[in-house]
Write a protein that holds these residues in place. Structure first.
Motif, PDB file in Angstrom:
ATOM      1  N   UNK A  19       2.323  42.310  52.541  1.00  0.00           N
ATOM      2  CA  UNK A  19       2.912  41.540  53.780  1.00  0.00           C
ATOM      3  C   UNK A  19       3.977  42.050  54.517  1.00  0.00           C
ATOM      4  N   UNK A  20       4.298  41.736  55.361  1.00  0.00           N
ATOM      5  CA  UNK A  20       5.338  42.016  56.527  1.00  0.00           C
ATOM      6  C   UNK A  20       5.858  40.877  57.105  1.00  0.00           C
ATOM      7  N   UNK A  21       6.850  39.867  56.741  1.00  0.00           N
ATOM      8  CA  UNK A  21       7.131  38.799  56.967  1.00  0.00           C
ATOM      9  C   UNK A  21       8.199  38.863  58.272  1.00  0.00           C
ATOM     10  N   UNK A  22       8.492  37.694  58.697  1.00  0.00           N
ATOM     11  CA  UNK A  22       9.362  37.493  59.929  1.00  0.00           C
ATOM     12  C   UNK A  22      10.931  38.114  59.574  1.00  0.00           C
ATOM     13  N   UNK A  23      11.413  38.671  60.418  1.00  0.00           N
ATOM     14  CA  UNK A  23      12.676  39.283  60.320  1.00  0.00           C
ATOM     15  C   UNK A  23      13.761  38.304  60.591  1.00  0.00           C
ATOM     16  N   UNK A  24      14.995  38.719  60.367  1.00  0.00           N
ATOM     17  CA  UNK A  24      16.141  37.851  61.002  1.00  0.00           C
ATOM     18  C   UNK A  24      16.993  37.232  59.828  1.00  0.00           C
ATOM     19  N   UNK A  25      18.298  37.172  60.010  1.00  0.00           N
ATOM     20  CA  UNK A  25      19.282  36.621  59.065  1.00  0.00           C
ATOM     21  C   UNK A  25      19.920  35.490  59.537  1.00  0.00           C
ATOM     22  N   UNK A  26      19.502  34.886  60.599  1.00  0.00           N
ATOM     23  CA  UNK A  26      20.060  33.877  60.984  1.00  0.00           C
ATOM     24  C   UNK A  26      19.523  32.321  60.324  1.00  0.00           C
ATOM     25  N   UNK A  27      20.436  31.460  60.300  1.00  0.00           N
ATOM     26  CA  UNK A  27      20.312  30.228  59.454  1.00  0.00           C
ATOM     27  C   UNK A  27      18.755  29.720  60.049  1.00  0.00           C
ATOM     28  N   UNK A  28      17.986  29.301  59.081  1.00  0.00           N
ATOM     29  CA  UNK A  28      16.557  29.012  59.567  1.00  0.00           C
ATOM     30  C   UNK A  28      15.413  29.849  59.515  1.00  0.00           C
ATOM     31  N   UNK A  29      15.880  31.112  59.572  1.00  0.00           N
ATOM     32  CA  UNK A  29      14.893  32.250  59.578  1.00  0.00           C
ATOM     33  C   UNK A  29      13.756  32.410  58.363  1.00  0.00           C
ATOM     34  N   UNK A  30      14.604  31.911  57.108  1.00  0.00           N
ATOM     35  CA  UNK A  30      13.904  31.867  55.885  1.00  0.00           C
ATOM     36  C   UNK A  30      12.693  30.907  55.974  1.00  0.00           C
ATOM     37  N   UNK A  31      12.820  29.995  56.949  1.00  0.00           N
ATOM     38  CA  UNK A  31      11.756  28.938  56.971  1.00  0.00           C
ATOM     39  C   UNK A  31      10.372  29.498  57.773  1.00  0.00           C
ATOM     40  N   UNK A  32      10.859  30.272  58.635  1.00  0.00           N
ATOM     41  CA  UNK A  32       9.842  31.188  59.458  1.00  0.00           C
ATOM     42  C   UNK A  32       9.087  32.119  58.448  1.00  0.00           C
ATOM     43  N   UNK A  33       9.592  32.720  57.633  1.00  0.00           N
ATOM     44  CA  UNK A  33       9.004  33.483  56.587  1.00  0.00           C
ATOM     45  C   UNK A  33       8.306  32.652  55.552  1.00  0.00           C
ATOM     46  N   UNK A  34       8.602  31.449  54.941  1.00  0.00           N
ATOM     47  CA  UNK A  34       8.113  30.516  54.384  1.00  0.00           C
ATOM     48  C   UNK A  34       6.683  30.115  54.953  1.00  0.00           C
ATOM     49  N   UNK A  35       6.793  29.854  56.334  1.00  0.00           N
ATOM     50  CA  UNK A  35       5.779  29.288  56.871  1.00  0.00           C
ATOM     51  C   UNK A  35       4.578  30.447  57.026  1.00  0.00           C
ATOM     52  N   UNK A  36       4.793  31.703  57.272  1.00  0.00           N
ATOM     53  CA  UNK A  36       4.132  32.637  57.131  1.00  0.00           C
ATOM     54  C   UNK A  36       3.355  32.967  55.913  1.00  0.00           C
ATOM     55  N   UNK A  37       4.266  32.843  54.574  1.00  0.00           N
ATOM     56  CA  UNK A  37       3.558  32.927  53.538  1.00  0.00           C
ATOM     57  C   UNK A  37       2.419  31.872  53.342  1.00  0.00           C
ATOM     58  N   UNK A  38       2.552  30.498  53.756  1.00  0.00           N
ATOM     59  CA  UNK A  38       1.673  29.414  53.790  1.00  0.00           C
ATOM     60  C   UNK A  38       0.641  29.753  54.429  1.00  0.00           C
ATOM     61  N   UNK A  39       0.893  30.435  55.744  1.00  0.00           N
ATOM     62  CA  UNK A  39      -0.496  30.705  56.657  1.00  0.00           C
ATOM     63  C   UNK A  39      -1.463  31.801  55.824  1.00  0.00           C
ATOM     64  N   UNK A  40      -0.709  32.770  55.202  1.00  0.00           N
ATOM     65  CA  UNK A  40      -1.475  33.799  54.607  1.00  0.00           C
ATOM     66  C   UNK A  40      -2.324  33.206  53.439  1.00  0.00           C
ATOM     67  N   UNK A  41      -1.618  32.383  52.740  1.00  0.00           N
ATOM     68  CA  UNK A  41      -2.413  31.779  51.722  1.00  0.00           C
ATOM     69  C   UNK A  41      -3.610  30.958  52.344  1.00  0.00           C
ATOM     70  N   UNK A  42      -3.264  30.254  53.175  1.00  0.00           N
ATOM     71  CA  UNK A  42      -4.348  29.395  53.881  1.00  0.00           C
ATOM     72  C   UNK A  42      -5.593  30.191  54.743  1.00  0.00           C
ATOM     73  N   UNK A  43      -5.255  31.218  55.259  1.00  0.00           N
ATOM     74  CA  UNK A  43      -6.057  31.729  56.030  1.00  0.00           C
ATOM     75  C   UNK A  43      -6.863  33.153  55.428  1.00  0.00           C
ATOM     76  N   UNK A  44      -6.291  33.491  54.432  1.00  0.00           N
ATOM     77  CA  UNK A  44      -6.865  34.630  53.645  1.00  0.00           C
ATOM     78  C   UNK A  44      -8.402  34.370  53.244  1.00  0.00           C
ATOM     79  N   UNK A  45      -9.487  35.001  53.462  1.00  0.00           N
ATOM     80  CA  UNK A  45     -10.567  34.689  53.052  1.00  0.00           C
ATOM     81  C   UNK A  45     -11.378  36.159  52.909  1.00  0.00           C
TER      82      UNK A  45
END
Length: 447
Positions: free
Chosen positions: A228-254
């Motif tokens: 995986x290559x997840x969202x970059x950035x070190x601003x406050x809240x950027x970790x939420x974007x990464x978390x969302x992409x992890x959830x999307x990968x789990x949900x959409x991988x088939x």
């Protein structure tokens, strides 16, 4: 008692086959037998597989190469990263940014030549086709023009210590390459190799961020490898974007079914027995730059980990609930200055025009999920090829070797007198039939 149990098993198996022969045609096909055995396995526990276990060593590595193309001299760096002196049975290599993440590469047609060049270099390094330390230039041979490769390349077919590629998949800059030792391919049944990709970058669907994955079955154990290559950035809240992409990968991988007879094979990531998730996950530190650098100078990795975003998510179950990561006992892997040898960029030092200021962080990580996995080491390498340092882990894991009732497929050719129930026969005939059937079903009886 053992003889009584074996006779009971024989009777149940005999009755089961007799019933199925009445329901189906007298001669059952291979696939019909397989489907029947799988359908009846819960009802007839005696038909379940006899299971033994063997161990395999799996090398998992991740490297963000910052859009640079492979060159022949990089084989020295690969050799150090792959740690061939402590060789594994399986090498699973994940890369990020094997092409520059610009508009033409993100939305344009896939160029398979870059993945081909990386696979060539990996194959030559694994199979010792370079003469170290007098490194010869990379040979000009290439794989077929195809970014999804399932063919075998490299290696001497007579040398069981050589490696063959079994799967490769590229999505923009995210790339996975899986290699198995020939001895493993000869000894075990490796099947149902499948690949998939999930793009969750710009607008949630472009391939500048996302994952590529490989699913495979080794004997009775299913494996899933996700780069995986997840969202970059070190601003406050950027970790939420990464978390969302992890959830999307789990949900959409088939993973696609290869045939209708593989309907029981896992389609999702979490459906597998052993799962490895690795890559530039981009989780940063909840810590100011100067404090992070102070702890790095002290090499106080334990104190630094207390501010690590990914460790926090693992502890609190924000994402990767139940997953594991080994102890991080090495320096942060990002971001190094492109203009100096071994110095993190920023920190008050002059940098190239336009170079981003970044707090050092452990962006490059390796996680796993599932029972029967032991991590033997978790380290980083020191290649200065990009602004990331490559990371690797070596695992030991059990695989299930099944002597399953599927091996009884030839029993549809057994004379009906042997497969019929033993009601009304005397003990001598019963023992004779029992002995004959036992010879034919030795794997079941042997368990």
């Amino acid at each position: 008692m053992e003889l009584k149990n074996q006779k009971s098993r024989y009777k149940r198996l005999s009755n089961w086959f007799t019933t199925k022969q009445k329901e189906n045609k007298p001669s059952l096909s291979l696939y019909e037998i397989e489907d029947i055995v799988e359908d009846e396995s819960d009802e007839y526990g005696e038909l379940d597989s006899c299971i033994s276990t063997n161990k395999l060593r799996i090398f998992v590595g991740t490297w963000n190469v910052a859009g640079r193309s492979p060159v022949g001299s990089l084989a020295v760096d690969l050799d150090e990263w792959l740690n061939l002196k402590n060789s594994a049975d399986i090498y699973v290599l994940g890369f990020q940014e094997i092409v520059p993440l610009k508009t033409s590469t993100v939305i344009g047609a896939e160029d398979p030549s870059v993945a081909t060049n990386w696979n060539n270099l990996i194959g030559k390094t694994l199979n010792n086709k370079f003469d170290f330390p007098w490194l010869t230039p990379m040979l000009n041979s290439s794989l077929p023009n195809d970014q999804e490769n399932y063919q075998n390349i490299g290696g001497n077919e007579t040398n069981k210590n050589k490696y063959k590629m079994v799967a490769s998949k590229k999505m923009v800059g995210v790339f996975i390459s899986v290699w198995l030792k020939e001895q493993v391919l000869e000894k075990y049944c490796v099947s149902n190799v499948r690949v998939c990709s999930v793009a969750c970058g710009v607008m949630g669907y472009l391939g500048n961020k996302g994952c590529v994955g490989v699913s495979m079955l080794i004997e009775g154990t299913s494996f899933c490898f996700v780069v995986a290559h997840l969202a970059s950035g070190e601003k406050k809240g950027d970790e939420g974007r990464r978390n969302h992409q992890v959830e999307e990968i789990f949900r959409r991988t088939s993973f696609p079914r290869t045939t209708k007879h593989h309907q029981h094979y896992p389609l999702t990531i979490l459906g597998h027995d052993r799962i490895f998730w690795f890559g530039d996950l981009n989780y940063r530190l909840y810590l100011k730059d100067h404090l992070a650098r102070h702890l790095i100078r002290k090499q106080d990795w334990k104190a630094l980990q207390e501010f690590d975003q990914l460790q926090k998510e693992l502890a609190e179950g924000g994402v990767f609930e139940g997953w594991k990561e080994g102890n991080v006992e090495f320096a942060p892997t990002y971001k190094y200055s492109s203009s100096t040898s071994n110095i993190y960029c920023g920190g008050g030092l002059p940098t190239r025009s336009g170079e981003k200021q970044r707090t050092p962080a452990w962006c490059d990580r390796i996680l796993w999920y599932g029972k029967g996995v032991e991590q033997l080491y978790y380290i980083r390498s020191e290649s200065k090829f990009s602004d990331h340092r490559p990371v690797s882990a070596l695992f030991s894991t059990h695989i299930e070797i099944k002597s399953s009732s599927k091996e009884l497929v030839e029993m549809h050719n057994i004379p009906p007198t042997i497969l019929q129930s033993n009601h009304g026969v005397n003990k001598g005939e019963e023992d004779e039939n029992f002995t004959s059937l036992s010879m034919l079903m030795k794997n079941v009886k042997g368990c």
